[in-house]
Design an enzyme around this catalytic site. Structure first.
Site, PDB file in Angstrom:
ATOM      1  N   TYR A 278     -12.612 -14.184   3.500  1.00  0.00           N
ATOM      2  CA  TYR A 278     -11.560 -13.185   3.667  1.00  0.00           C
ATOM      3  C   TYR A 278     -11.046 -13.179   5.113  1.00  0.00           C
ATOM      4  O   TYR A 278     -11.829 -13.203   6.064  1.00  0.00           O
ATOM      5  CB  TYR A 278     -12.101 -11.800   3.322  1.00  0.00           C
TER       6      TYR A 278
ATOM      7  N   TYR B 231      -3.272 -12.321   2.761  1.00  0.00           N
ATOM      8  CA  TYR B 231      -2.961 -12.038   1.353  1.00  0.00           C
ATOM      9  C   TYR B 231      -1.831 -12.917   0.811  1.00  0.00           C
ATOM     10  O   TYR B 231      -2.059 -13.848   0.050  1.00  0.00           O
ATOM     11  CB  TYR B 231      -2.598 -10.564   1.182  1.00  0.00           C
TER      12      TYR B 231
ATOM     13  N   LYS C 285       0.814  -1.218   0.000  1.00  0.00           N
ATOM     14  CA  LYS C 285       0.000   0.000   0.000  1.00  0.00           C
ATOM     15  C   LYS C 285       0.848   1.269   0.000  1.00  0.00           C
ATOM     16  O   LYS C 285       0.371   2.339  -0.404  1.00  0.00           O
ATOM     17  CB  LYS C 285      -0.957   0.016   1.192  1.00  0.00           C
TER      18      LYS C 285
END
Length: 338
Positions: free
Chosen positions: A263, A289, A49
């Site tokens: 998730y 992830y 990010k």
């Protein structure tokens, strides 16, 4: 593509290393595995990010914002990096964290990314599962505007065309590194969730006519929905870059067979992948992830999808600090020394 024409604040340690993984390569007995270390971007333990925030927070400054708002799951890597970047730039930061997993363990709700959010000085509010988190974020922004604040709103994952510029740039960086090494890349593999990383990579790879195929391993949505999200964002990002039409629907490929129960919920494959990388290469993945993406790479290599001698580059999107929120998943609490 001239990425230099966009406003940008340098936050990341770039270029991130491109490393060969000899022990994992030998263990798989097939493809030659490389890793692009975007866990080494430097800001608050690193992660993908930070590349996006270089462009997003430059825009926040241009708009004279005095507070940055964003949202994510409880153990959001994006929220942690946003809080850190805001602190570095002297901006206030407010986070909306969604309970997507129902996990009430203190490891999960208080440590890892959650601890770092607070250490970086962010204010935090929580909500239950919500299908429109960006809509909820806009309500908070409206509330702040009414109070005289100047909020800059970043969508979940930093995944809009401005944020995706970070991964257009990463794709160009990767191609340059491969060229310098004389490395022919046959496949690139990474985790795909909020779509910004994959969309940016596609634009960079397609726009440079690299011919390198990209596989996103899904961590949340079904394949059809994930690929649509990525394609729509990639097209918008290509438009922003001045190369409209550079991306075709065939460029967007997501394998969503490794999501598991949902998730943020680890799988046996992701736990195995994390342990393999830690023990063979001294590299830490995360359960949400990169662990699931590496589980996909390992499984596909075992099944022959990646052939012997092919060069596969794994983009490590970071997030290892989140491991501390998943202690129970590894079972180490019950183990005793032999």
């Amino acid at each position: 593509m001239n990425i230099g024409r966009f406003a940008r604040i340098r936050l990341a340690h770039l270029p991130t290393p491109l490393e060969y993984l000899p022990r994992l390569t030998r263990a798989l007995g097939g493809p030659e595995v490389w890793i692009k270390r975007d866990d080494c971007t430097g800001l608050s333990s690193g992660g993908n990010k930070t590349r996006k925030l270089e462009f997003l927070l430059a825009q926040a400054r241009e708009r004279d914002a005095d507070i940055v708002l964003t949202q994510g799951a409880t153990q959001s890597n994006h929220a942690r990096q946003t809080a850190a970047a805001a602190a570095k730039l002297g901006l206030a930061c407010h986070l909306l964290l969604e309970d997507r997993t129902g996990n009430t363990e203190r490891f999960y709700t208080e440590s890892g990314n959650v601890l770092l959010d607070h250490l970086h000085g962010a204010s935090v509010e929580h909500c239950g599962p919500n299908p429109d988190m960006n809509g909820e974020l806009e309500k908070i922004a409206a509330r702040m505007r009414a109070a005289g604040r100047r909020p800059y709103v970043i969508p979940g994952g930093g995944s809009n065309p401005t944020g995706a510029l970070g991964y257009v740039n990463a794709a160009l960086e990767l191609i340059t590194q491969a060229n310098d090494l004389g490395l022919k890349i046959d496949h690139v593999v990474h985790a795909t969730g909020s779509a910004g990383t994959q969309a940016g990579m596609i634009v960079g790879l397609a726009g440079s006519r690299s011919g390198v195929p990209l596989l996103g391993v899904g961590v949340r949505a079904p394949r059809e929905r994930q690929e649509k999200s990525v394609f729509d964002l990639a097209c918008a990002t290509a438009d922003l870059c001045g190369i409209a039409g550079a991306v075709s629907r065939d460029d967007v490929v997501a394998d969503c067979d490794y999501v598991g129960p949902g998730y943020g919920i680890s799988t046996p494959g992701s736990i195995e992948a994390i342990e393999i990388l830690a023990r063979l290469e001294g590299i830490l993945l995360d359960p949400v992830y990169s662990g699931k993406a590496m589980a996909g790479l390992i499984d596909l290599a075992r099944k022959g999808r990646f052939k012997k001698g092919e060069n596969v580059v794994f983009i490590h999107t970071g997030g290892s600090v989140g491991l501390f929120g998943y202690v129970a998943d590894f079972g180490y609490r019950t183990r005793r020394p032999a």
